[in-house]
Motif scaffolding. Structure first.
Motif, PDB file in Angstrom:
ATOM      1  N   GLU A  57       0.825  -1.214   0.000  1.00  0.00           N
ATOM      2  CA  GLU A  57       0.000   0.000   0.000  1.00  0.00           C
ATOM      3  C   GLU A  57       0.853   1.255   0.000  1.00  0.00           C
ATOM      4  O   GLU A  57       0.540   2.245  -0.674  1.00  0.00           O
ATOM      5  CB  GLU A  57      -0.976  -0.031   1.180  1.00  0.00           C
ATOM      6  CG  GLU A  57      -2.150  -0.968   0.884  1.00  0.00           C
ATOM      7  CD  GLU A  57      -2.975  -1.325   2.107  1.00  0.00           C
ATOM      8  OE1 GLU A  57      -3.145  -0.468   2.988  1.00  0.00           O
ATOM      9  OE2 GLU A  57      -3.454  -2.487   2.155  1.00  0.00           O
ATOM     10  N   ARG A  58       1.955   1.174   0.736  1.00  0.00           N
ATOM     11  CA  ARG A  58       2.894   2.303   0.757  1.00  0.00           C
ATOM     12  C   ARG A  58       3.404   2.573  -0.662  1.00  0.00           C
ATOM     13  O   ARG A  58       3.422   3.706  -1.143  1.00  0.00           O
ATOM     14  CB  ARG A  58       4.068   1.981   1.695  1.00  0.00           C
ATOM     15  CG  ARG A  58       5.229   2.930   1.590  1.00  0.00           C
ATOM     16  CD  ARG A  58       6.445   2.443   2.387  1.00  0.00           C
ATOM     17  NE  ARG A  58       7.118   1.291   1.808  1.00  0.00           N
ATOM     18  CZ  ARG A  58       8.074   1.342   0.882  1.00  0.00           C
ATOM     19  NH1 ARG A  58       8.475   2.507   0.420  1.00  0.00           N
ATOM     20  NH2 ARG A  58       8.622   0.235   0.440  1.00  0.00           N
ATOM     21  N   ILE A  59       3.796   1.509  -1.340  1.00  0.00           N
ATOM     22  CA  ILE A  59       4.362   1.648  -2.678  1.00  0.00           C
ATOM     23  C   ILE A  59       3.318   2.138  -3.682  1.00  0.00           C
ATOM     24  O   ILE A  59       3.595   3.024  -4.496  1.00  0.00           O
ATOM     25  CB  ILE A  59       4.980   0.313  -3.148  1.00  0.00           C
ATOM     26  CG1 ILE A  59       6.197  -0.031  -2.278  1.00  0.00           C
ATOM     27  CG2 ILE A  59       5.373   0.391  -4.613  1.00  0.00           C
ATOM     28  CD1 ILE A  59       6.746  -1.417  -2.506  1.00  0.00           C
ATOM     29  N   ILE A  60       2.120   1.577  -3.635  1.00  0.00           N
ATOM     30  CA  ILE A  60       1.078   1.979  -4.575  1.00  0.00           C
ATOM     31  C   ILE A  60       0.724   3.457  -4.379  1.00  0.00           C
ATOM     32  O   ILE A  60       0.490   4.192  -5.349  1.00  0.00           O
ATOM     33  CB  ILE A  60      -0.169   1.064  -4.445  1.00  0.00           C
ATOM     34  CG1 ILE A  60       0.181  -0.334  -4.958  1.00  0.00           C
ATOM     35  CG2 ILE A  60      -1.358   1.626  -5.224  1.00  0.00           C
ATOM     36  CD1 ILE A  60      -0.899  -1.390  -4.749  1.00  0.00           C
ATOM     37  N   THR A  61       0.746   3.899  -3.135  1.00  0.00           N
ATOM     38  CA  THR A  61       0.506   5.315  -2.847  1.00  0.00           C
ATOM     39  C   THR A  61       1.574   6.181  -3.511  1.00  0.00           C
ATOM     40  O   THR A  61       1.272   7.194  -4.157  1.00  0.00           O
ATOM     41  CB  THR A  61       0.511   5.572  -1.325  1.00  0.00           C
ATOM     42  OG1 THR A  61      -0.469   4.741  -0.717  1.00  0.00           O
ATOM     43  CG2 THR A  61       0.197   7.036  -1.005  1.00  0.00           C
ATOM     44  N   ASN A 102       4.246  -5.250 -16.259  1.00  0.00           N
ATOM     45  CA  ASN A 102       3.627  -4.360 -17.242  1.00  0.00           C
ATOM     46  C   ASN A 102       3.920  -2.894 -16.954  1.00  0.00           C
ATOM     47  O   ASN A 102       4.191  -2.105 -17.872  1.00  0.00           O
ATOM     48  CB  ASN A 102       2.112  -4.571 -17.284  1.00  0.00           C
ATOM     49  CG  ASN A 102       1.751  -5.889 -17.940  1.00  0.00           C
ATOM     50  OD1 ASN A 102       2.535  -6.431 -18.724  1.00  0.00           O
ATOM     51  ND2 ASN A 102       0.584  -6.410 -17.621  1.00  0.00           N
ATOM     52  N   LEU A 103       3.887  -2.540 -15.687  1.00  0.00           N
ATOM     53  CA  LEU A 103       4.167  -1.142 -15.337  1.00  0.00           C
ATOM     54  C   LEU A 103       5.618  -0.814 -15.626  1.00  0.00           C
ATOM     55  O   LEU A 103       5.955   0.262 -16.112  1.00  0.00           O
ATOM     56  CB  LEU A 103       3.835  -0.869 -13.866  1.00  0.00           C
ATOM     57  CG  LEU A 103       4.108   0.573 -13.380  1.00  0.00           C
ATOM     58  CD1 LEU A 103       3.497   1.613 -14.305  1.00  0.00           C
ATOM     59  CD2 LEU A 103       3.583   0.783 -11.958  1.00  0.00           C
ATOM     60  N   ARG A 104       6.484  -1.779 -15.359  1.00  0.00           N
ATOM     61  CA  ARG A 104       7.908  -1.584 -15.658  1.00  0.00           C
ATOM     62  C   ARG A 104       8.133  -1.323 -17.127  1.00  0.00           C
ATOM     63  O   ARG A 104       8.912  -0.450 -17.511  1.00  0.00           O
ATOM     64  CB  ARG A 104       8.663  -2.835 -15.255  1.00  0.00           C
ATOM     65  CG  ARG A 104       9.590  -2.516 -14.146  1.00  0.00           C
ATOM     66  CD  ARG A 104      10.510  -3.529 -13.802  1.00  0.00           C
ATOM     67  NE  ARG A 104      11.703  -2.844 -13.262  1.00  0.00           N
ATOM     68  CZ  ARG A 104      12.706  -3.485 -12.775  1.00  0.00           C
ATOM     69  NH1 ARG A 104      12.686  -4.785 -12.751  1.00  0.00           N
ATOM     70  NH2 ARG A 104      13.740  -2.818 -12.302  1.00  0.00           N
ATOM     71  N   GLN A 105       7.418  -2.095 -17.942  1.00  0.00           N
ATOM     72  CA  GLN A 105       7.539  -1.965 -19.393  1.00  0.00           C
ATOM     73  C   GLN A 105       7.066  -0.590 -19.840  1.00  0.00           C
ATOM     74  O   GLN A 105       7.747   0.090 -20.612  1.00  0.00           O
ATOM     75  CB  GLN A 105       6.707  -3.072 -20.079  1.00  0.00           C
ATOM     76  CG  GLN A 105       6.921  -3.148 -21.584  1.00  0.00           C
ATOM     77  CD  GLN A 105       8.367  -3.361 -21.948  1.00  0.00           C
ATOM     78  OE1 GLN A 105       8.976  -4.357 -21.585  1.00  0.00           O
ATOM     79  NE2 GLN A 105       8.943  -2.401 -22.660  1.00  0.00           N
ATOM     80  N   SER A 121      -4.243  -1.498 -13.226  1.00  0.00           N
ATOM     81  CA  SER A 121      -4.255  -2.956 -13.188  1.00  0.00           C
ATOM     82  C   SER A 121      -3.616  -3.463 -11.895  1.00  0.00           C
ATOM     83  O   SER A 121      -4.117  -4.394 -11.253  1.00  0.00           O
ATOM     84  CB  SER A 121      -3.535  -3.458 -14.431  1.00  0.00           C
ATOM     85  OG  SER A 121      -3.240  -4.804 -14.301  1.00  0.00           O
ATOM     86  N   ILE A 122      -2.514  -2.843 -11.497  1.00  0.00           N
ATOM     87  CA  ILE A 122      -1.849  -3.216 -10.242  1.00  0.00           C
ATOM     88  C   ILE A 122      -2.806  -3.017  -9.070  1.00  0.00           C
ATOM     89  O   ILE A 122      -2.927  -3.880  -8.193  1.00  0.00           O
ATOM     90  CB  ILE A 122      -0.564  -2.373 -10.025  1.00  0.00           C
ATOM     91  CG1 ILE A 122       0.568  -2.895 -10.916  1.00  0.00           C
ATOM     92  CG2 ILE A 122      -0.125  -2.408  -8.560  1.00  0.00           C
ATOM     93  CD1 ILE A 122       1.850  -2.101 -10.820  1.00  0.00           C
TER      94      ILE A 122
END
Lengths: 151, 213
Positions: A57-61, A102-105, A121-122
């Protein structure tokens, strides 16, 4: 009586985890984590899941924050996705890990639109995973409560 | 617990990910190792008793550079990708230090990059594990730890012998040559591992997982 309830709960947990494997939400790495839980560490799975969710959650934020800027810092994005991908891999969160790829790409392609889609999507995958993890944890805790009662 | 402390190996695990620290700690404890975890290379060096800028500045209060001998570390296992000091940087610092270079170092990485693997092995890493690390990977640690233990015992024995009887220069030369031969043997092993990277290092991550609908 407790014996029967315990057996039923354990079967329920086993089936529930199996369904997560079948859906590809979890992979075999999660079994490795379950195998590390024993009577000396009865809350291990619970603890790992809790740590994972807090961190995710920290990272997604952060990802949302950095993607919200006019000019996107793609290397910052990449650093965070790398972390989330790593955690997902470590806990066996298979679909979430793929969403990170996918996000990395999209980040490598320097495509803000692509990144926004990938982040959505994540978020979806994470919410699905978290809700299932909550069920899983409830089952784990019920089992522990009964086992403690039994002693 | 009746077990003597010296029969347990102490592993220092370094990883910036809190989940990975938790996992590696559990894996190591399950394998009966004593574990300390830190979240960065600089903290690892601090724990080992080394400072990044180990310049002799008498005005800065600092920990005694020899305190690592009180907290003996038998093996360092570190993540490769960390902010600030990478696992590779940490490996280099350990191998460049006269007091720490004999400590075996193992690198972990989530990315399978052959050039990265060989670079680490060349720099002196004993093993390179792909993440997620499994219990079976940790079985590979024992030989490296046993080697250090027997070398320690050999050194302790040497010291005792020196105390009891003065050695002739010839004896000293022989022991030195033996030690060098041992070093050469382990260097050859490392090169062999490098040249023929075993399939284990590049193992597939998924075991027949059904595809997502």
């Amino acid at each position: 009586m407790i014996q029967m309830a315990l057996a039923a709960l354990k079967t329920q947990l086993k089936n529930f985890v199996q369904s997560m494997f079948d859906e590809g939400v979890l992979d075999s790495q999660f079994s490795q984590i379950q195998a590390l839980q024993d009577s000396s560490n009865p809350n291990f799975v619970d603890e790992v899941i809790t740590l994972f969710c807090t961190d995710a959650e920290r990272i997604i934020t952060e990802l949302n924050k950095y993607l919200g800027y006019q000019s996107v810092d793609f290397s910052k994005l990449d650093t965070y996705v790398h972390q989330l991908k790593g955690s997902s891999s470590s806990i066996g969160a298979h679909r979430l890990k793929l969403a990170c790829v996918n996000l990395r790409q999209a980040s490598d392609d320097r495509s803000k639109e692509g990144c926004v889609r990938a982040l959505n999507s994540i978020t979806r995958e994470y919410c699905l995973l978290r809700s299932k993890f909550q069920t899983l944890i409830q089952l784990e805790r019920s089992i522990i409560a009964l086992e403690t009662n039994r002693q | 617990m009746g077990m003597a402390a010296e029969s347990q190996f102490h592993v220092l695990a370094v990883d910036d990910s809190i989940i990975d620290r938790k996992l590696i700690e559990r894996l190591l404890k399950t394998s009966s190792y004593q574990v300390t975890t830190v979240d960065s290379g600089s903290k690892a060096l601090e724990f080992l008793g080394l400072h990044e800028d180990d310049t002799t500045n008498p005005s800065t209060p600092c920990v005694s550079p020899n305190n690592h001998q009180e907290v003996e570390v038998n093996l360092v296992i570190t993540d490769y990708c960390m902010p600030g000091m990478t696992g590779y940087d940490l490996l280099k610092k350990i191998k460049e230090s006269s007091s720490l270079r004999d400590i075996p170092v193992v690198i972990m990485s989530s990315e399978n990059v052959p050039s990265r693997i060989s670079r680490c092995l060349e720099e002196g890493a004993e093993e390179f594990f792909l993440k997620p690390v499994r219990l079976s990977d940790l079985n590979k640690l024992r030989p490296h730890l046993m080697k250090t233990k027997s070398k320690d015992q050999h050194q302790k024995q040497e010291k005792q012998e020196e105390k009891s009887a003065f050695q002739s220069p010839k004896q000293q030369q022989q022991e030195k040559e033996e030690h060098q031969q041992q070093q050469q043997a382990s260097n050859n092993k490392r090169k062999a591992i490098e040249e023929g990277l075993s399939p284990e290092r590049t193992r597939p991550r998924y075991n027949g997982i059904t595809t997502v609908v």
